[in-house]
Design an enzyme around this catalytic site. Structure first.
Site, mmCIF file in Angstrom:
data_model
loop_
_atom_site.group_PDB
_atom_site.id
_atom_site.type_symbol
_atom_site.label_atom_id
_atom_site.label_comp_id
_atom_site.label_asym_id
_atom_site.label_seq_id
_atom_site.Cartn_x
_atom_site.Cartn_y
_atom_site.Cartn_z
ATOM 1 N N GLN A 22 0.839 -1.208 0.000
ATOM 2 C CA GLN A 22 0.000 0.000 0.000
ATOM 3 C C GLN A 22 0.873 1.256 0.000
ATOM 4 O O GLN A 22 1.581 1.510 0.977
ATOM 5 C CB GLN A 22 -0.867 -0.009 1.267
ATOM 6 C CG GLN A 22 -1.734 1.216 1.462
ATOM 7 C CD GLN A 22 -2.366 1.236 2.852
ATOM 8 O OE1 GLN A 22 -1.764 0.765 3.813
ATOM 9 N NE2 GLN A 22 -3.558 1.762 2.957
ATOM 10 N N GLY A 23 0.806 2.038 -1.056
ATOM 11 C CA GLY A 23 1.592 3.269 -1.144
ATOM 12 C C GLY A 23 0.732 4.491 -0.873
ATOM 13 O O GLY A 23 0.333 5.198 -1.811
ATOM 14 N N TYR A 24 0.427 4.728 0.386
ATOM 15 C CA TYR A 24 -0.342 5.920 0.759
ATOM 16 C C TYR A 24 0.570 6.957 1.423
ATOM 17 O O TYR A 24 0.745 8.055 0.930
ATOM 18 C CB TYR A 24 -1.439 5.548 1.767
ATOM 19 C CG TYR A 24 -2.711 4.946 1.202
ATOM 20 C CD1 TYR A 24 -2.746 4.323 -0.041
ATOM 21 C CD2 TYR A 24 -3.894 4.994 1.940
ATOM 22 C CE1 TYR A 24 -3.916 3.761 -0.525
ATOM 23 C CE2 TYR A 24 -5.075 4.440 1.460
ATOM 24 C CZ TYR A 24 -5.085 3.823 0.229
ATOM 25 O OH TYR A 24 -6.243 3.271 -0.237
ATOM 26 N N SER A 25 1.164 6.564 2.607
ATOM 27 C CA SER A 25 1.883 7.538 3.441
ATOM 28 C C SER A 25 3.135 8.078 2.749
ATOM 29 O O SER A 25 3.800 7.369 2.000
ATOM 30 C CB SER A 25 2.312 6.876 4.753
ATOM 31 O OG SER A 25 1.208 6.315 5.388
ATOM 32 N N SER A 27 4.540 -1.253 4.149
ATOM 33 C CA SER A 27 4.674 -2.633 4.640
ATOM 34 C C SER A 27 4.796 -3.580 3.457
ATOM 35 O O SER A 27 4.063 -3.454 2.463
ATOM 36 C CB SER A 27 3.445 -3.040 5.463
ATOM 37 O OG SER A 27 3.235 -2.148 6.522
ATOM 38 N N GLU A 34 -9.275 -1.890 5.466
ATOM 39 C CA GLU A 34 -8.049 -2.025 6.268
ATOM 40 C C GLU A 34 -8.384 -2.009 7.757
ATOM 41 O O GLU A 34 -7.864 -2.805 8.520
ATOM 42 C CB GLU A 34 -7.067 -0.892 5.940
ATOM 43 C CG GLU A 34 -5.763 -1.008 6.726
ATOM 44 C CD GLU A 34 -4.744 0.080 6.389
ATOM 45 O OE1 GLU A 34 -5.136 1.099 5.793
ATOM 46 O OE2 GLU A 34 -3.573 -0.098 6.738
#
Ligand SMILES: Cc1cc2nc3c(=O)[nH]c(=O)nc-3n(C[C@H](O)[C@H](O)[C@H](O)COP(=O)(O)OP(=O)(O)OC[C@H]3O[C@@H](n4cnc5c(N)ncnc54)[C@H](O)[C@@H]3O)c2cc1C
Length: 396
Positions: A130-133, A165, A248
């Protein structure tokens, strides 16, 4: 609230229990935190476990049949996740695909995207991250800066993600990027699927206090991504991202897991001495255990209340936020209590032959802190509960 199972659900649960008894890998019955296992071998074993479950029809049971699911009822899905945790089954290595991007694609994806990406999620042939932050954008996610500028039939991505992660083992990333710098904050974001093997991606591991390096920094330097990899349409990323976030939160809070940890804590208390007697006979310890048990029990009943409401067709509200907030903090308190009871033994970590419960307690104390932050911090969950649940005004 009706706590009795319908006859067909009881049959489902009994069949599942019998299957787990026969098929659960022995080494995985406990949550091992021992050193010495080669990461490659561990990954292969985790993929094999997911494939075995999938072959038996127990992976993504709630997905529609045309995309490899079973179209299972909510009750059966709940029983499945409860039984897996109760039997201490290993977690699924493809969890981010199964629980986050998979359901999001089922909701928002084009037919071509569903056909392309869903099958390898089920079989763990493709793992996701997951590439959010970003370094300056965590809780205030919509301020993200990673840009994707269109050049013909590709986007060119530049920027940085952080705390990603499993990026080190992932084949794909579902990523939030800014596709329109001029648009208002939320409207300029798109949800992009990025092949992690694309040239220009660099992954740098971050070491956590558990000594694991489970999450990473990911850098994008002119990374070319086909335009058809946008999900939900250009500029719709915020709405798509929120679908993923809801899933999530559901994934991160498990009341059954918390019940398991409490049972393990009780075993520690029964077998540890305080003033020459089992700790369970000490009045201060008893008070503390009782206070924790009340919270564990309240969350168990709360989970059944939520399940009943959903089965009755009520719209989901802030339940996932409540479960995530309370269970993650509770797990941390349970581990802290166990460490207090264990005294100096509790401080031992990997490599010591005197480890209690294979080093679970110090690991859980540290690991659970991360879960209080990941997937939206405790404070952010409280904001959501206050504003959407209690109708309180927004804090400015
Ligand atoms: C174990 C773990 C795994 C993660 N995995 C991933 C991943 O795979 N992909 C990914 O994209 N991200 C991941 N993250 C990142 C995670 O989503 C962020 O850490 C989280 O959203 C918080 O952002 P931040 O770290 O930038 O903290 P900040 O947002 O800077 O927050 C700092 C502090 O300020 C508080 N705060 C901020 N805003 C408010 C507010 N409005 N009201 C009250 N308090 C506030 C926060 O609660 C926190 O205590 C992971 C994090 C952890 C710990």
């Amino acid at each position: 609230m009706d706590l009795d199972l319908a006859p067909e659900d009881a049959v489902f649960r009994d069949k599942l229990r019998a299957w787990l008894k026969q098929n659960l890998p022995q080494a995985a019955r406990r949550r091992s935190v021992s050193e010495g296992e080669a990461p490659g071998a561990r990954l292969a074993a985790m993929k094999a476990w997911q494939r075995k479950l999938h072959a038996a029809g127990y992976v993504a049971m709630g997905w529609p049949r045309e995309y490899g699911g079973q179209g299972a009822t909510l009750m059966q899905q709940t029983l499945l996740s409860e039984e897996l945790v109760r039997h201490k089954a290993p977690g699924l290595v493809g969890m981010m695909g199964l629980q986050m991007v998979g359901p999001t694609l089922i909701h928002w994806g084009t037919e071509a995207q569903k056909r392309r990406y869903l099958p390898p999620i089920l079989t763990a042939d493709e793992l996701w991250c997951q590439g959010y932050s970003e370094p300056g954008s965590g809780s205030d996610l919509a301020s993200l800066k990673t840009s994707a500028l269109r050049e013909g039939d590709h986007f060119v991505v530049n920027g940085q993600k952080i705390w990603t992660s499993n990026a080190q083992i992932a084949d794909w990333m579902f990523c939030l990027v800014r596709t329109d710098k001029a648009a208002p904050k939320h409207a300029g974001i798109s949800y992009l699927l990025i092949d992690m093997k694309t040239p220009g991606i660099m992954i740098r591991p971050l070491l956590q206090m558990t000594k694991d390096a489970g999450f990473n920094e990911v850098f994008f330097d002119n990374v070319r991504v086909p335009v058809e990899n946008v999900v939900g349409g250009l500029g719709q990323g915020w709405a798509v991202a929120n679908t993923t976030l809801l899933h999530e939160r559901n994934m991160l809070g498990s009341t059954t897991q918390t019940q398991n940890i409490f049972e393990a804590l009780l075993r520690v208390a029964r077998t540890t001495l305080r003033d020459g007697r089992p700790a369970t006979e000490h009045p201060v310890v008893r008070q503390r255990l009782a206070a924790l048990k009340i919270q564990v029990e309240a969350m168990r009943l709360n989970a059944y209340r939520n399940l009943t409401a959903t089965l009755q067709g009520k719209k989901p509200g802030i339940e996932a936020s409540i479960t995530k907030l309370v269970t993650c903090e509770l797990n941390h308190q349970l581990a802290a209590t166990a460490l207090d009871l264990l005294g100096p033994y509790g401080t031992l970590y990997r490599g010591s032959k005197h480890l209690r419960d294979d080093g679970f307690w110090p690991y859980e104390l540290m690991f659970s802190l991360g879960l209080i932050i990941g997937g939206g911090t405790a404070q952010i969950q409280k904001n959501i509960i206050a504003q959407r649940g209690l109708g309180l005004p927004r804090f400015k």
